[in-house]
Design a protein around this motif. Sequence first.
Motif, PDB file in Angstrom:
ATOM      1  N   LEU A 223       9.566  32.215 -79.706  1.00 28.93           N
ATOM      2  CA  LEU A 223       9.712  33.095 -78.440  1.00 28.93           C
ATOM      3  C   LEU A 223      11.071  32.762 -77.845  1.00 28.93           C
ATOM      4  O   LEU A 223      11.658  33.829 -77.021  1.00 28.93           O
ATOM      5  N   VAL A 224      11.435  31.335 -77.650  1.00 29.75           N
ATOM      6  CA  VAL A 224      12.547  31.293 -76.985  1.00 29.75           C
ATOM      7  C   VAL A 224      14.024  31.874 -77.658  1.00 29.75           C
ATOM      8  O   VAL A 224      14.959  32.185 -77.074  1.00 29.75           O
ATOM      9  N   ALA A 225      13.829  31.776 -79.063  1.00 28.80           N
ATOM     10  CA  ALA A 225      14.753  32.712 -79.815  1.00 28.80           C
ATOM     11  C   ALA A 225      15.053  34.157 -79.118  1.00 28.80           C
ATOM     12  O   ALA A 225      16.106  34.807 -79.093  1.00 28.80           O
ATOM     13  N   GLU A 226      13.819  34.632 -79.051  1.00 29.61           N
ATOM     14  CA  GLU A 226      13.826  36.040 -78.464  1.00 29.61           C
ATOM     15  C   GLU A 226      14.293  36.096 -76.950  1.00 29.61           C
ATOM     16  O   GLU A 226      15.265  36.818 -76.694  1.00 29.61           O
ATOM     17  N   LEU A 227      13.867  35.193 -76.325  1.00 29.78           N
ATOM     18  CA  LEU A 227      14.218  35.073 -74.860  1.00 29.78           C
ATOM     19  C   LEU A 227      15.815  34.902 -74.352  1.00 29.78           C
ATOM     20  O   LEU A 227      16.408  35.248 -73.630  1.00 29.78           O
ATOM     21  N   ALA A 228      16.388  34.066 -75.577  1.00 27.25           N
ATOM     22  CA  ALA A 228      17.883  33.585 -75.418  1.00 27.25           C
ATOM     23  C   ALA A 228      18.633  34.800 -75.487  1.00 27.25           C
ATOM     24  O   ALA A 228      19.754  34.654 -75.141  1.00 27.25           O
ATOM     25  N   ASP A 285      12.677  15.256 -79.290  1.00 22.65           N
ATOM     26  CA  ASP A 285      12.048  16.552 -79.138  1.00 22.65           C
ATOM     27  C   ASP A 285      13.059  17.221 -78.023  1.00 22.65           C
ATOM     28  O   ASP A 285      13.423  18.317 -78.302  1.00 22.65           O
ATOM     29  N   ILE A 286      13.300  16.672 -76.908  1.00 16.93           N
ATOM     30  CA  ILE A 286      13.913  17.018 -75.630  1.00 16.93           C
ATOM     31  C   ILE A 286      15.460  17.721 -76.190  1.00 16.93           C
ATOM     32  O   ILE A 286      15.911  18.770 -75.841  1.00 16.93           O
ATOM     33  N   ALA A 287      16.091  16.593 -76.888  1.00 16.85           N
ATOM     34  CA  ALA A 287      17.569  16.804 -77.519  1.00 16.85           C
ATOM     35  C   ALA A 287      17.645  17.938 -78.307  1.00 16.85           C
ATOM     36  O   ALA A 287      18.402  18.918 -78.467  1.00 16.85           O
ATOM     37  N   GLU A 288      16.551  17.866 -79.380  1.00 23.78           N
ATOM     38  CA  GLU A 288      16.467  19.182 -80.260  1.00 23.78           C
ATOM     39  C   GLU A 288      16.388  20.384 -79.643  1.00 23.78           C
ATOM     40  O   GLU A 288      17.100  21.444 -79.877  1.00 23.78           O
ATOM     41  N   ARG A 289      15.777  20.578 -78.420  1.00 23.60           N
ATOM     42  CA  ARG A 289      15.628  21.875 -77.815  1.00 23.60           C
ATOM     43  C   ARG A 289      16.940  22.177 -77.114  1.00 23.60           C
ATOM     44  O   ARG A 289      16.912  23.500 -77.263  1.00 23.60           O
ATOM     45  N   VAL A 290      17.391  21.267 -76.744  1.00 15.53           N
ATOM     46  CA  VAL A 290      18.902  21.681 -76.006  1.00 15.53           C
ATOM     47  C   VAL A 290      19.724  22.281 -77.200  1.00 15.53           C
ATOM     48  O   VAL A 290      20.296  23.185 -76.924  1.00 15.53           O
ATOM     49  N   GLY A 291      19.530  21.599 -78.152  1.00 14.97           N
ATOM     50  CA  GLY A 291      20.477  22.184 -79.478  1.00 14.97           C
ATOM     51  C   GLY A 291      19.997  23.284 -79.775  1.00 14.97           C
ATOM     52  O   GLY A 291      20.849  24.094 -80.175  1.00 14.97           O
ATOM     53  N   ASN A 292      18.739  23.615 -80.017  1.00 14.44           N
ATOM     54  CA  ASN A 292      18.257  25.061 -80.307  1.00 14.44           C
ATOM     55  C   ASN A 292      18.675  26.004 -79.406  1.00 14.44           C
ATOM     56  O   ASN A 292      19.182  27.049 -79.796  1.00 14.44           O
ATOM     57  N   LEU A 293      18.651  25.832 -78.016  1.00 10.52           N
ATOM     58  CA  LEU A 293      19.175  26.851 -77.208  1.00 10.52           C
ATOM     59  C   LEU A 293      20.647  27.177 -77.278  1.00 10.52           C
ATOM     60  O   LEU A 293      21.122  28.335 -77.444  1.00 10.52           O
ATOM     61  N   MET A 294      21.419  26.089 -77.851  1.00  6.42           N
ATOM     62  CA  MET A 294      23.073  26.505 -77.950  1.00  6.42           C
ATOM     63  C   MET A 294      23.167  27.318 -79.531  1.00  6.42           C
ATOM     64  O   MET A 294      23.903  27.949 -79.636  1.00  6.42           O
ATOM     65  N   LYS A 295      22.104  26.852 -80.308  1.00  7.62           N
ATOM     66  CA  LYS A 295      22.072  27.591 -81.592  1.00  7.62           C
ATOM     67  C   LYS A 295      21.851  29.088 -81.128  1.00  7.62           C
ATOM     68  O   LYS A 295      22.381  29.864 -82.010  1.00  7.62           O
ATOM     69  N   HIS A 296      20.879  29.402 -80.538  1.00 10.46           N
ATOM     70  CA  HIS A 296      20.363  30.588 -80.217  1.00 10.46           C
ATOM     71  C   HIS A 296      21.586  31.434 -79.517  1.00 10.46           C
ATOM     72  O   HIS A 296      21.937  32.460 -79.973  1.00 10.46           O
ATOM     73  N   ARG A 297      22.271  30.817 -78.544  1.00  9.45           N
ATOM     74  CA  ARG A 297      23.563  31.365 -78.153  1.00  9.45           C
ATOM     75  C   ARG A 297      24.510  31.627 -79.333  1.00  9.45           C
ATOM     76  O   ARG A 297      25.224  32.982 -79.158  1.00  9.45           O
ATOM     77  N   ALA A 298      24.914  30.884 -79.876  1.00 10.69           N
ATOM     78  CA  ALA A 298      26.073  31.028 -81.060  1.00 10.69           C
ATOM     79  C   ALA A 298      25.378  32.182 -81.923  1.00 10.69           C
ATOM     80  O   ALA A 298      26.469  33.083 -82.492  1.00 10.69           O
ATOM     81  N   ALA A 299      24.126  32.227 -82.262  1.00  8.63           N
ATOM     82  CA  ALA A 299      23.768  33.239 -83.198  1.00  8.63           C
ATOM     83  C   ALA A 299      23.915  34.596 -82.535  1.00  8.63           C
ATOM     84  O   ALA A 299      24.211  35.600 -83.396  1.00  8.63           O
ATOM     85  N   LEU A 300      23.963  34.638 -81.340  1.00  4.06           N
ATOM     86  CA  LEU A 300      23.970  36.456 -80.781  1.00  4.06           C
ATOM     87  C   LEU A 300      25.324  36.873 -81.078  1.00  4.06           C
ATOM     88  O   LEU A 300      25.451  38.054 -81.491  1.00  4.06           O
ATOM     89  N   ALA A 301      26.454  35.944 -81.184  1.00  3.97           N
ATOM     90  CA  ALA A 301      27.783  36.534 -81.608  1.00  3.97           C
ATOM     91  C   ALA A 301      27.895  36.520 -83.058  1.00  3.97           C
ATOM     92  O   ALA A 301      28.275  37.630 -83.527  1.00  3.97           O
ATOM     93  N   ARG A 302      27.340  35.509 -83.754  1.00  2.00           N
ATOM     94  CA  ARG A 302      27.470  35.608 -85.237  1.00  2.00           C
ATOM     95  C   ARG A 302      26.477  36.591 -85.602  1.00  2.00           C
ATOM     96  O   ARG A 302      27.150  37.274 -86.801  1.00  2.00           O
TER      97      ARG A 302
END
Length: 397
Positions: A223-228, A285-302
């Motif tokens: 769901l976060v991946a979609e919301l991002a 868990d918290i740090a991984e969630r922050v990393g996930n958000l940055m991953k989803h951001r990068a994926a938008l361009a990729r």
Amino acid sequence: MNDGGATQDVVTVDEQGGGRWSWLRRHRLMASAIALVVVAGGTTATITLAAGEDAPPCQTVPKSTRTLAARPAAATRALDPGDDLSRFDAVRDLLRYDNPCGDGAEVLGAVVEAATRAPGPGTPHSLAQARAAYGVAAALDGAEVPEGMAPAVARMLADYVVDEARYLMHDDESGGPAVSAEAAAPDPYGWTSYGRFLAPGEAHTDFEYDQPYGPAEADPEMLVAELAEDPEALAILYDAERAYFAHYLERLTSQGGDPAFRPDPKEKSDYASTPTTWPDNDLEDIAERVGNLMKHRAALAREGTTDDLDAYDDVVRRHLRGTYRTAPRQVMTRPPMAAIAARPVDGPIEGDPMDGRHQLFTVFDAWAKDRGVPAGRAAAMRQIIDDAYVRGLWMRF
């Protein structure tokens, strides 16, 4: 579908007159204001044609749904799937729209917030609200969240940041979509699977719940991946995770441990828990969630979802609230989850906000210095945070 009381011309379409849609093809300029009643197999559905030759039809959000946005108790009842998920189909039918007409997406988001969020940061979530949050996440699982609805759903997840951060995988041994405050309370040794520093009296959503052969699964990661895809939604989630990081650190001991931990005399193995075992897991868990958000951001361009990442980032920056620092001394309060997401900022963000690692380390290093954390322990914690952030940043679904 009910047309919500809107004043619209209703046209019954048949097969005559040169084809099913021939009348409409000759009157394109009027199409955006027309509702069609299509009768097929005994089922009547209301469709509003969108303006433009290639625009897809939209669905009208009925008045009965609109009224829920101003009636939180009724909204909670409507989106509560029940302990046994017996009402899940009704929840999904209420929320799932491919293309809501007009302000429909914003209305659906307002209903989500009314049903699931605490009325104020000092108020714990009820059990029904926590179940409703599960119902929303499950109803939107695998769906495209309509434009305009994403920020509200992100605010819902932020309101349950402790529960969202602990999600790892589906678990068919979980007891239900949510647990009461009593069920989530720590045992005599200070341990609970629902997290550290929980507010008394607050129910918790168990996003991991997976009823065997049941109708629903809630996957906050997907769901976060979609919301991002919505930059405002990403900013809301990013704020919540960074606020939780500061909230968590300042409640640890100066050794980086859980102050509520008590050793279990029956746990004698080499893998017995210590005061730092679960804090280390939670910080991961918290740090991984922050990393996930940055991953989803990068994926938008990729992946070509956006062709202008700079413009996306500009919107994120405008919506970020600021930076979150830890208190210089250990904090003993246990506020509800809504208060974590609503935590006041301590100033503007320093450095590049899209460098999540830098944002985490800036807060962590200041905390370790203020609290006099031993160098060895601070280095170990820092490495745990770094590893988890990188794993979140690079791990693919």
